[in-house]
Design an enzyme around this catalytic site. Structure first.
Site, PDB file in Angstrom:
ATOM      1  N   LEU A  14       4.108  -7.580   9.861  1.00  0.00           N
ATOM      2  CA  LEU A  14       5.420  -7.016   9.549  1.00  0.00           C
ATOM      3  C   LEU A  14       5.758  -5.908  10.534  1.00  0.00           C
ATOM      4  O   LEU A  14       5.088  -4.880  10.566  1.00  0.00           O
ATOM      5  CB  LEU A  14       5.427  -6.468   8.119  1.00  0.00           C
ATOM      6  CG  LEU A  14       4.962  -7.447   7.036  1.00  0.00           C
ATOM      7  CD1 LEU A  14       5.020  -6.789   5.673  1.00  0.00           C
ATOM      8  CD2 LEU A  14       5.805  -8.715   7.067  1.00  0.00           C
ATOM      9  N   ALA A  16       9.347  -5.161  11.481  1.00  0.00           N
ATOM     10  CA  ALA A  16      10.803  -5.097  11.618  1.00  0.00           C
ATOM     11  C   ALA A  16      11.363  -3.722  11.278  1.00  0.00           C
ATOM     12  O   ALA A  16      12.501  -3.407  11.605  1.00  0.00           O
ATOM     13  CB  ALA A  16      11.457  -6.149  10.724  1.00  0.00           C
ATOM     14  N   ARG A  21      10.930   8.098  10.310  1.00  0.00           N
ATOM     15  CA  ARG A  21      10.258   9.401  10.297  1.00  0.00           C
ATOM     16  C   ARG A  21       9.419   9.664  11.545  1.00  0.00           C
ATOM     17  O   ARG A  21       8.824  10.717  11.697  1.00  0.00           O
ATOM     18  CB  ARG A  21       9.375   9.521   9.040  1.00  0.00           C
ATOM     19  CG  ARG A  21      10.179   9.785   7.786  1.00  0.00           C
ATOM     20  CD  ARG A  21       9.285   9.722   6.570  1.00  0.00           C
ATOM     21  NE  ARG A  21       8.802   8.358   6.323  1.00  0.00           N
ATOM     22  CZ  ARG A  21       7.733   8.081   5.585  1.00  0.00           C
ATOM     23  NH1 ARG A  21       7.043   9.044   5.037  1.00  0.00           N
ATOM     24  NH2 ARG A  21       7.372   6.820   5.400  1.00  0.00           N
TER      25      ARG A  21
END
Ligand code: UD1
Ligand code: CA
Length: 477
Positions: A14, A16, A21
């Site tokens: 993952l 994406a 932050r």
């Protein structure tokens, strides 16, 4: 891992998310930890323990940059990309992967699917091996958890009673004050049976605090359907440390650096002080090398046996030979240095320089795109750019190649200085390039050389000295 039995495991990473932050212009997964993008560190591990594995990377935020970076590296993995146009949560990201042609092929092959977030730079081979193991018969997924001293921000593992089976994962933002006290967390690493995953993500709802499709909801769903879940509590929480802000990035970098240095130290490298040096993971250091405090070694640097790196030496993509002494404060990049060389203190090697065996490059000497032959010495305060220096050449203090005069000759703006074997250049000389000092020639101190010097000749290019007797007294009066 060759003995891995079917079904084999494919991997979804993952990547994406925005990583807001981090306050970086780079997409989060490309931010380097110890010089290597976080995403590459995961791919490096997979590359080592499970080459040729099918991997799909879910991209979204700055997808071109991520794809370009991955494609330009060489991984022995079968890598695909799937776009998640809008970041609607981890469950939605996996849904994008499973509904893509990649996901359909995975389903058809009845493979298992290992899901990993792209921001786990400290993941280890042992952890991945554990998660790549086939699922037990009848189980639909394996969940990896860790017990953290400070679980803030992570999804909490809710169990039946204290030590019972896992019931669900509750996200920080949805957790009750009681649930927030739970120290066992999910770290976004799971292995799923493809069929279960595919059906599961298709049915996710977003009725939660963040209005996101949570991948973590699959746990509760499996439990309510009485499906079997395996759980592994990983007892080295360091390995699953995520990176969500620059502070965590620095913490991760310190841990990774300490691991790299420990490995070298156990392999025979002597660090005078362990924790003052930075060594990037791809650096190679032979046995019997001594490293003083404050040394930084980056990129594809390679240091040969018996060499010493003095304090505050900085090397990037440098090849250093054997028994070479790199002294304090030397800064060198994209160049190569032979065996038994003395470099520095405070030498500066700019890209494409070559220093051959037994040569000496002393203090405040800068080389750029310059070759120094065997046993030659440039000992003090000199600049050599675009120069080819032969063997056994001595260059006195304060020598300068004047390689740039604003002209373009044969398409080149920088001009070449050639100094053949056995030339002796006195102190405080300049060579106005293009120019050649032929073999065995001699240049008198203080000369500005503008024309080629024949082999064996003495060149003197300075005004003759005139002594005016008694003149000093006249000047003072
Ligand atoms: C997630 C988990 C949480 C876990 C934590 C561990 C969920 C709902 N929560 O939370 O239980 O403790 O990871 O770090 O899964 N991503 C996408 N597309 C999206 C959203 C995220 O690709 O739409 C990627 C991100 O780029 C990142 C990974 O998924 O690599 C995790 O996303 P992140 O936002 O960090 O999840 P957390 O809120 O930390
Ligand atoms: Ca996270």
């Amino acid at each position: 891992m060759n003995s891995r039995t079917s079904p084999s495991t494919s991997v979804v990473i993952l990547a994406a998310g925005l990583g807001k932050r981090m306050y970086s212009s780079l997409p989060k997964v490309l931010i380097p930890v110890c010089g290597r993008p976080m995403l590459f560190q995961i791919l490096d591990r997979l590359n080592e323990i499970a080459p040729k594995t099918r991997v799909v990377i879910v991209v979204g935020h700055q997808k071109e940059k991520v794809m370009e970076a991955v494609v330009s590296e060489e991984f022995n993995l079968d890598i695909d990309f799937v776009e998640q146009a809008e970041q609607k949560g981890t469950g939605h990201a996996v849904k994008c992967a499973m509904e893509s042609p990649w996901g359909k092929a995975t389903l058809a092959k009845k493979e298992n699917v290992l899901v990993l977030p792209g921001d786990l730079p400290l993941i280890t081979n042992e952890l991945l091996k554990e998660m790549l193991e086939p699922l037990k018969r009848g189980s639909v997924m394996k969940l990896l958890t860790a017990v953290l001293a400070d679980p803030m921000g992570y999804g909490r593992i809710v169990r039946k009673g204290k030590k019972g089976g896992v019931l669900r994962i509750v996200e920080e933002k949805d957790a009750s004050p009681r649930e927030k006290l739970i120290q066992e967390v999910g770290v976004s690493i799971y292995s799923f049976q493809a069929q279960f995953l595919s059906v599961g993500v298709a049915g996710l709802k977003n009725n939660n605090a963040q209005k996101e499709y949570y991948l973590t909801d699959l746990i509760g769903n499996a439990v309510s359907k009485k499906r079997t879940i395996e759980t592994t509590v990983w007892d080295s929480p360091e390995d699953v440390r995520g990176v969500n802000n620059p502070y965590e990035l620095s913490l991760a970098a310190d841990i990774l650096n300490a691991r790299v240095i420990k490995t070298h130290a156990l392999n025979g490298v002597r660090f005078i002080s362990l924790h003052s040096c930075r060594v990037e993971p791809q650096v190679k250091i032979a046995k019997d090398v001594t490293i003083y405090p404050g040394v930084i070694l980056e990129g594809r640097t390679d240091v040969g046996t018996g060499s010493t790196l003095g304090s505050n030496v900085f090397l990037r993509n440098m090849k250093i030979g054997e028994f070479t002494d790199v002294k304090t404060g030397t800064y060198a990049e994209d160049s190569s240095v032979g065996n038994h060389v003395k470099l520095g203190p405070y030498a500066h090697l700019r890209p494409e320089s070559v220093v051959k065996d037994h040569a000496k490059i002393g203090n405040f000497v800068e080389l750029k795109k310059t070759t120094i032959g065997e046993k030659s010495a440039v000992s003090h305060l000199s600049y050599l750019g675009d120069a080819e220096v032969g063997a056994r050449v001595n260059i006195g203090c304060g020598f300068v190649t004047c390689n740039y005069d604003g002209r373009v000759i044969d398409g080149s703006r920088k001009h070449k200085t050639t100094i053949e074997d056995d030339v002796f250049v006195g102190s405080d000389c300049q060579a106005v390039a293009p120019v050649t000092l032929k073999q065995g020639s001699f240049v008198a101190s203080g000369s500005t050389i503008t024309e080629n010097v024949e082999s064996g000749a003495l060149a003197i290019a300075r005004a003759r000295q005139v002594n005016k007797l008694g003149y000093a007294k006249k000047l003072k009066s």
